[in-house]
Design an enzyme around this catalytic site. Sequence first.
Site, PDB file in Angstrom:
ATOM      1  N   ASP A  24      -7.697 -23.543  -0.536  1.00  8.18           N
ATOM      2  CA  ASP A  24      -7.974 -22.360   0.274  1.00  8.18           C
ATOM      3  C   ASP A  24      -8.684 -21.371  -0.628  1.00  8.18           C
ATOM      4  O   ASP A  24      -8.212 -21.071  -1.729  1.00  8.18           O
ATOM      5  CB  ASP A  24      -6.681 -21.740   0.812  1.00  8.18           C
ATOM      6  CG  ASP A  24      -6.119 -22.546   1.982  1.00  8.18           C
ATOM      7  OD1 ASP A  24      -6.775 -23.523   2.404  1.00  8.18           O
ATOM      8  OD2 ASP A  24      -5.033 -22.211   2.468  1.00  8.18           O
ATOM      9  N   ASP A  54      -5.436 -25.861  14.318  1.00  5.95           N
ATOM     10  CA  ASP A  54      -4.129 -25.344  13.904  1.00  5.95           C
ATOM     11  C   ASP A  54      -3.273 -25.263  15.159  1.00  5.95           C
ATOM     12  O   ASP A  54      -3.690 -24.660  16.150  1.00  5.95           O
ATOM     13  CB  ASP A  54      -4.263 -23.923  13.315  1.00  5.95           C
ATOM     14  CG  ASP A  54      -5.109 -23.910  12.041  1.00  5.95           C
ATOM     15  OD1 ASP A  54      -5.169 -24.945  11.345  1.00  5.95           O
ATOM     16  OD2 ASP A  54      -5.726 -22.861  11.760  1.00  5.95           O
TER      17      ASP A  54
END
Lengths: 251, 193
Positions: A11, A130
């Site tokens: 990330d 997600d």
Amino acid sequence: MLTKRIVPCLDIKDGRTVKGVNFQNIRDAGDPVELAALYARMGADELVFLDITATEDGRHTLVSLVENIAAEIDIPFTVGGGVRSKQDVERLLNAGADKVAVNSAAVRDPNLVKDLSLAFGSQCIVVAIDAKTVDDKWQVFVSGGKEATDRELFEWASQLVTLGAGEILFTSMDHDGTKSGFALEALEKLHQSVPIPIIASGGAGKLEHFEEAFISGKADAALAASVFHYEEISIPELKRYLNEQGISIRV
Amino acid sequence: MRIAVVKYNAGNTKSVSFALKRLGVEPIITSDHDEISGSDKVIFPGVGEASSTMSHLRSENLDKLLPELQQPVLGICLGMQVMCSYSEEGNTDCLGIFKQIVRRLPESEKVPHIGWNQLDNLKSALFYRAAEGDYAYYLHSYFVPINNLTVATTHYSAPVSAAIQKDNFFGVQFHPEKSGEVGSGVLQCFLEL
């Protein structure tokens, strides 16, 4: 024989690696190019970089970061985060990314997936989803997990196949950061629902979790971040273990 | 040695040029006909879609130039596919260097074929540094069936040409620029041809 893939995920925020637990409490985990090169040497099969930078400056930093990564490493990598247009995809692919992941923008405008796959080929268009369970249904969330949508995981995944997505990166928000194992049932159902490869994400904590993701979850690739960043699992050890369990893996 | 990497709309020219730099070669990334013709070797990389790639090549007259080249030419992935006669992707007439038809992978397995798969039945100078069964990275939905030009194979829902070769033209379905040491070995072999 095609092997299952181990995919460390980095990330990225303003050019640095960060990792949140349950998408919160972000803390610094180092220089992404350094980590990428290290993972490639250790036998990672692929890398994913998800940019969580919100600012325009940060977005420009991303393109140069992608170039630096491509210069250093000789394994494939996917870049995602804030990808909204053909131009975004073109910039990232030209900088050396192999695949691009779209998430929120695909939910807001599903035709984007169609345009991208026609322009660049399905094989380089990954759609990241997600989702978490709400009232016994897998509900899709966008904007880094902050915003609920009215989409349901399996229907959305099937629709994405029709639109030309090449691969699905499914993150279970229920499992992300918990280190309690991947969302096996949802993964298996996803495998039954769509004819394209699935990258399992969210929940890796132990060697066995990867084995379960491949065997019961039928995933094609398994993604993890903090267990690799904080050296709780070493990639060579993981690959040896999976190989011993009879899973097809590149060792 | 002058190495030209053919520049076109959606290629992964940068990845290929980085891989060459790691081998100590500084390539020219170009769509200029004289620069391409004047180089010792030509690499024609590929990420993208067949019909849009062919229309781009036509708009630059590269569809005329590439088949005429005399020096070693290496097509990678989509590059190799558009060097064939025809692709089922977008029902596209291609360059016709390899008289082969590019087909969609059968749906008996997940398509695209993404990931590390083996290199088998190696029969080319490109593979001097590789061993039977070595892994390379594949990323494709279309493929060239096994034929008389096949010089390496792999298997994914069908027998797949991992590499084809005709005279000075070479094509690889996998991505040598993304296949770790095995891939660098293939590129090194190409540079030494």
